[in-house]
Design a protein around this motif. Structure first.
Motif, short mmCIF file in Angstrom:
data_model
loop_
_atom_site.label_atom_id
_atom_site.label_comp_id
_atom_site.label_asym_id
_atom_site.label_seq_id
_atom_site.Cartn_x
_atom_site.Cartn_y
_atom_site.Cartn_z
N TRP A 417 0.84 -1.35 -0.11
CA TRP A 417 -0.17 -0.14 -0.03
C TRP A 417 0.77 1.32 -0.03
CZ3 TRP A 417 -4.98 0.92 3.36
CH2 TRP A 417 -5.88 2.02 2.55
N LEU A 418 2.00 1.27 0.78
CA LEU A 418 3.01 2.34 0.90
C LEU A 418 3.31 2.65 -0.65
CD1 LEU A 418 4.44 2.06 4.17
CD2 LEU A 418 2.94 3.68 3.60
N GLU A 419 3.63 1.56 -1.34
CA GLU A 419 4.52 1.71 -2.80
C GLU A 419 3.58 2.27 -3.60
OE1 GLU A 419 7.43 1.88 -2.61
OE2 GLU A 419 8.48 0.34 -1.64
N ARG A 420 2.25 1.77 -3.51
CA ARG A 420 1.29 2.58 -4.49
C ARG A 420 1.02 3.78 -4.29
NH1 ARG A 420 -3.10 4.43 -4.00
NH2 ARG A 420 -3.41 4.56 -6.39
N GLU A 421 0.94 4.08 -3.06
CA GLU A 421 0.62 5.59 -2.60
C GLU A 421 1.84 6.53 -3.07
OE1 GLU A 421 -1.38 8.73 -1.39
OE2 GLU A 421 -1.96 6.84 -1.23
N LEU A 422 3.08 5.99 -2.90
CA LEU A 422 4.14 6.89 -3.52
C LEU A 422 4.08 6.98 -5.08
CD1 LEU A 422 7.10 5.28 -1.20
CD2 LEU A 422 5.96 7.72 -1.35
N ASP A 423 3.64 5.88 -5.56
CA ASP A 423 3.45 5.90 -7.03
C ASP A 423 2.31 6.88 -7.48
OD1 ASP A 423 5.17 4.17 -8.08
OD2 ASP A 423 3.63 2.51 -8.32
N SER A 424 1.15 7.11 -6.71
CA SER A 424 0.21 7.92 -6.73
C SER A 424 0.68 9.43 -6.81
CB SER A 424 -1.14 7.72 -5.79
OG SER A 424 -2.12 8.50 -5.90
N ILE A 425 1.30 9.69 -5.50
CA ILE A 425 1.97 10.92 -5.40
C ILE A 425 2.97 11.51 -6.48
CG2 ILE A 425 3.54 12.56 -4.13
CD1 ILE A 425 2.37 10.86 -1.52
N ALA A 426 3.46 10.52 -6.97
CA ALA A 426 4.52 10.88 -8.33
C ALA A 426 3.36 10.88 -9.55
CB ALA A 426 5.42 9.49 -8.52
N SER A 427 2.41 10.53 -9.55
CA SER A 427 1.61 10.75 -10.66
C SER A 427 1.14 12.01 -10.83
CB SER A 427 0.45 9.70 -10.78
OG SER A 427 -0.63 10.03 -9.80
N PHE A 428 1.24 12.91 -9.68
CA PHE A 428 0.76 14.41 -9.74
C PHE A 428 2.00 15.16 -9.85
CE2 PHE A 428 -2.77 12.36 -7.80
CZ PHE A 428 -3.88 12.79 -8.33
N SER A 429 3.10 14.65 -10.18
CA SER A 429 4.30 15.62 -9.98
C SER A 429 4.82 16.31 -11.15
CB SER A 429 5.62 14.76 -9.25
OG SER A 429 5.89 13.96 -10.29
N GLY A 430 4.51 15.88 -12.27
CA GLY A 430 4.91 16.54 -13.26
C GLY A 430 6.58 16.04 -13.45
N GLU A 431 6.78 14.92 -13.14
CA GLU A 431 8.31 14.51 -13.36
C GLU A 431 8.01 13.59 -14.67
OE1 GLU A 431 11.36 11.62 -11.07
OE2 GLU A 431 9.38 12.17 -10.06
N ASP A 432 9.00 13.58 -15.53
CA ASP A 432 9.08 12.78 -16.61
C ASP A 432 8.88 11.35 -16.09
OD1 ASP A 432 9.96 12.52 -19.49
OD2 ASP A 432 10.94 11.10 -18.67
N THR A 433 7.98 10.59 -17.15
CA THR A 433 7.67 9.33 -17.02
C THR A 433 8.74 8.40 -16.97
OG1 THR A 433 5.56 9.71 -18.08
CG2 THR A 433 6.07 7.29 -17.72
N ALA A 434 9.73 8.69 -17.72
CA ALA A 434 10.81 7.93 -17.69
C ALA A 434 11.64 7.77 -16.38
CB ALA A 434 11.82 8.18 -18.86
N ALA A 435 11.80 9.21 -15.89
CA ALA A 435 12.55 9.32 -14.72
C ALA A 435 11.80 8.73 -13.37
CB ALA A 435 12.50 10.91 -14.50
N ILE A 436 10.44 8.86 -13.51
CA ILE A 436 9.62 8.35 -12.29
C ILE A 436 9.71 6.65 -12.34
CG2 ILE A 436 7.33 7.60 -11.51
CD1 ILE A 436 6.49 10.35 -12.66
N ALA A 437 10.07 6.13 -13.68
CA ALA A 437 9.96 4.49 -13.70
C ALA A 437 11.59 4.25 -13.07
CB ALA A 437 9.85 4.19 -15.23
N VAL A 438 12.58 4.91 -13.61
CA VAL A 438 13.80 4.80 -12.91
C VAL A 438 13.76 4.76 -11.63
CG1 VAL A 438 16.28 5.50 -12.77
CG2 VAL A 438 15.16 5.53 -15.14
N ARG A 439 13.35 5.65 -10.95
CA ARG A 439 13.47 6.02 -9.46
C ARG A 439 12.29 4.94 -8.78
NH1 ARG A 439 10.03 9.13 -6.61
NH2 ARG A 439 9.31 10.34 -8.12
N ARG A 440 11.17 4.60 -9.23
CA ARG A 440 10.41 3.71 -8.62
C ARG A 440 10.61 2.19 -8.83
NH1 ARG A 440 8.41 4.06 -4.74
NH2 ARG A 440 6.54 3.04 -5.04
N PHE A 441 11.34 1.84 -10.06
CA PHE A 441 11.47 0.72 -10.21
C PHE A 441 12.24 -0.30 -9.34
CE2 PHE A 441 13.70 -3.30 -12.07
CZ PHE A 441 12.58 -3.76 -12.92
N PRO A 442 13.21 -0.06 -8.70
CA PRO A 442 13.70 -0.93 -7.57
C PRO A 442 12.62 -1.14 -6.19
CG PRO A 442 15.30 0.83 -8.23
CD PRO A 442 13.80 1.07 -8.74
N ALA A 443 12.08 -0.05 -5.96
CA ALA A 443 11.15 -0.25 -5.00
C ALA A 443 9.92 -1.19 -5.15
CB ALA A 443 10.68 1.11 -4.24
#
Length: 745
Positions: A417-443
């Motif tokens: 649940w915490l990881e999906r919540e961090l995904d949700s927050i990132a989805s509002f951030s305006g961060e580049d999709t690829a950058a989000i994927a790089v940062r979030r993939f290990p978690a």
């Protein structure tokens, strides 16, 4: 149209639930507002009982855990659910720690007793995070400075009047020194915050070894007929998950320097610095509502919820707990810690959509600490890869189940649940999709690995998690026994689909589809059922259809999480089942549950039900006969009852969902504009993938709209919809674009 960024009261507080909260993410203060004897209930976000090692000796070992799991699965498959549940109770043998108060600071002026002023008013300015009392033509200012790390209080003080400082605390006082200009006190927190259900172990609570210390330094000065008070608070905290063993003499020196350096700056400079270093993001989102007093109150609650979250969460420190950072008890309700099966996540639903960046950073740091601590728990209790956290935690990194009833203790899904919540927050951030994927993939990979190791094959060939519960709820066996244990409960299925789906999407974007865990996830996901609909038309909560319910109107709606906070659009038949489930649950609930139900009805575009829930949320919590219900306390804290801050913060996300939805691939405006929300304006609300929305509307119709990309990931074309009106908008840079909606062709 009022701004709704002030909370005003015509008299001082008589009790804690009438005082008003300030904070800088570390220091918290409840301000009582008495101009003749200012009182502050003090907190510090890192002051907790115990340490990372306090309850380690109680933890269940790997061999005992494996035996319990195997026995439970065998019993469960034979239909002996109660016996299986009892076998799993052995996984949890300890407890998480308790958030502590610092104490009460009172400033007394030694002179003739002043009469109560006739022109009294106290104001909490939510836009500036300042508390001001105006009485007898004078101003009494209180703030908790982010720039100077101190509580500041300034007030009139005639020449010749003596000042006395009083500091009392429920903690152990180890040292005190006083002089004409202030005081210094060293306090010791409990060495073990044993929950009240374990009262037989209370003798462990106050050992000197392993306990945190707090240093409180108060200094005063006078100039031009005014008294200036600065209060600095430090603790022996060394960081999330670390032993609280900072050198005490070093801490004393640093805390004293903070108080004295702030005092030297003087009132005007402290106020200037405070205003030039606001709580991050606090002035970037604003809601105004026209019409009734209830509408005005609701707009205030949105500003208040953002103020509370920004004031109680800060990067590198513990995020907002069950009461934010405002607690007056050594053993508060539920230890004022983290309830990971709802409270911690709900506290951060607004962090993305309503832009509270410090809270997002605090949750990320806290989750990173839990990942480290939870790896041992995953291996030891489940023989699993990855990491886990159960329903209770603390800043020391407690991740085991607690000792207690399996209906809340046997729930290993907190990491997902915490990881999906961090995904949700990132989805509002305006961060580049690829950058989000790089940062979030290990978690995501690590969370998925744990979940995959929790899967068992059911008789029908599907994959189910075991052990599983629907948090804090129970069902009835054929023999009439109340049990919580299930296999592949509704909430677990939702979390598995969200996290495994996010992992697969990130892997595809990054070219990691051949990764071992990714391949396992790709093979498992089609075998994990999505939302299941029972014969009665409701969403199935447990593994069986048609079972009796111990509490049909239970406050948790965890099995409906795929509708909200989940962001996967559902087919009509599934949403209809959610409606049936919500109607069966009923409207009455705890404060935080009202916020969740409001968000669910908003997601379902049911403005009528949003109105019903908001009326319950905004009502007084205290009744004339002395009883309490969900609603608002006099200081607008949300009542479970008792006070829990997730209701205050969760309602911000719920109102955002009424005004803007963006999970269906377009930006939808006013999808659930209840009567109370009929006319107003909003500034800075976020839509996915990071679009700031400024909007005005009257009688449910949009009258002005502009959009702005908040980062590179939000550049490009966006479809916008309001009823039958449409627009396609291109955001080429981060400048705002005015939008005109047109009828669809």
């Amino acid at each position: 149209m009022a701004s709704c960024t002030d909370i005003r009261r015509p008299r001082p507080a008589d009790r804690w639930l009438e005082a008003l909260p300030l904070g800088n993410g570390r220091i918290g203060a409840m301000v009582w507002g008495d101009p003749t004897a200012p009182r502050f209930s003090l907190n510090e976000s890192t002051l907790w009982s115990g340490s990372p090692t306090t309850t380690e000796r109680w933890h269940t070992g790997a061999d005992d855990a494996e035996a319990a799991r195997r026995r439970a699965w065998d019993l469960f498959r034979r239909g002996e659910v109660r016996a299986a549940q009892e076998a799993l109770e052995g996984l949890g043998a300890a407890w998480s720690q308790a958030y502590q108060p610092v104490g009460e600071l009172v400033v007394r002026l030694d002179g003739p007793e002043a009469p109560a002023p006739a022109d009294y008013e106290r104001v909490l300015d939510l836009s500036r995070a300042e508390h001001v009392v105006r009485a007898s033509g004078a101003e009494h200012l209180t703030l908790v400075s982010l720039a100077d790390e101190v509580l500041v209080h300034a007030m009139p003080c005639p020449a010749g009047v003596a000042v006395a400082l009083e500091l009392t605390s429920p903690l152990v006082e180890e040292r005190r020194s006083t002089d004409d200009d202030g005081l210094t006190v060293v306090l010791r927190a409990p060495s073990d915050g044993v929950p009240t259900r374990h009262a037989e172990l209370a003798e462990l609570a106050w050992d000197e070894e392993g306990a945190s210390r707090a240093v409180v330094v108060v200094r005063t000065s006078r100039e031009y007929g005014r008294l200036l008070v600065t209060c600095a608070i430090g603790t022996t905290w060394q960081g999330l998950g670390q032993q609280p063993d900072r050198d005490l003499e070093e801490l004393l020196a640093a805390t004293t320097a903070q108080a004295e350096q702030a005092l030297e700056r003087g009132e005007a400079e402290l106020r200037r610095r405070h205003r030039e270093t606001p709580l991050p993001g606090i002035d970037e989102v604003a809601l105004e509502l026209a019409g009734s007093e209830s509408a005005q109150l609701l707009a205030t609650m949105v500003a208040y919820g953002r103020h509370l979250l920004a004031s109680s969460s800060r990067a590198g420190l513990p995020p907002a707990n069950l009461q934010g950072i405002w607690n007056d008890r050594v053993l508060a309700p539920w230890n004022s810690n983290y309830t990971v099966n709802i409270n911690l996540e709900m506290n951060h639903w607004a962090a993305g959509v309503a832009h509270v960046p410090a809270a997002a950073e605090a949750l990320e740091g806290y989750t990173a600490m839990l990942r480290r601590a939870g790896r041992d728990t995953a291996r030891r209790l489940y023989g699993a890869r990855g990491w886990t956290v159960h329903h209770n935690s603390d800043p020391w990194g407690y991740t085991d189940p607690v000792s207690g009833d399996p209906k809340w203790a046997t729930w290993p899904m907190g990491g997902l649940w915490l990881e999906r919540e961090l995904d949700s927050i990132a989805s509002f951030s305006g961060e580049d999709t690829a950058a989000i994927a790089v940062r979030r993939f290990p978690a995501l990979r690590e969370a998925a690995a744990f979940a995959l190791d929790l899967l068992h094959e059911a008789e029908d060939g599907t994959l189910v998690t075991f052990p599983s519960t629907s948090p804090e709820n129970e069902w009835l066996t054929e023999g009439g026994e109340a049990v919580a244990l299930t296999a592949g409960g509704g909430m677990n299925r939702w979390l598995l689909h969200d996290v495994l789906g996010s992992l697969l999407a990130s892997a595809e974007l990054l070219g990691r589809s051949e990764d071992e865990v990714v391949r396992e996830a790709a093979a498992a996901l089609p075998r994990i059922p999505g939302p299941r609909i029972g014969a009665d038309g409701r969403v199935l909560e447990w593994h069986l259809d048609g079972v009796g319910e111990v509490e049909p109107t239970h406050r948790h709606v965890s099995h409906l999480g795929f509708e909200y906070p989940g962001a996967t659009p559902q087919p009509p038949e599934v949403s209809a089942a959610v409606v049936a489930s919500m109607e069966a649950r009923g409207d009455e609930a705890t404060g935080w549950s009202l916020a969740w139900k409001t968000a669910l009805w908003a997601r379902l575009r049911r403005a009528d039900k949003v109105q019903d829930l908001l009326e319950l949320f905004l009502r007084p919590a205290e009744l004339p006969d002395g009883s309490e219900r969900s609603g608002l306390y006099p200081n607008l804290f949300s009542a479970h009852p008792p006070f829990q801050i997730d209701g205050n913060i969760g309602i911000v996300a719920a109102i955002a969902e009424c005004l803007v939805q963006s999970h269906r691939g377009e930006i939808e405006l006013l999808p659930a504009a209840a009567l109370i929300l009929a006319s107003g304006s909003v500034r800075g609300l976020r839509a996915r993938p990071g679009v700031a929305v400024d909007m005005k509307w009257e009688d449910g119709a949009v009258t002005a709209l502009s959009l702005r990309a908040v980062g590179p990931g939000a550049l490009g074309l966006h479809r916008v919809r309001h009823g039958e009106l449409r627009a396609t908008v291109e955001l080429r840079d981060e400048a705002p674009v005015t939008v005109t909606l047109q009828p669809s062709v």
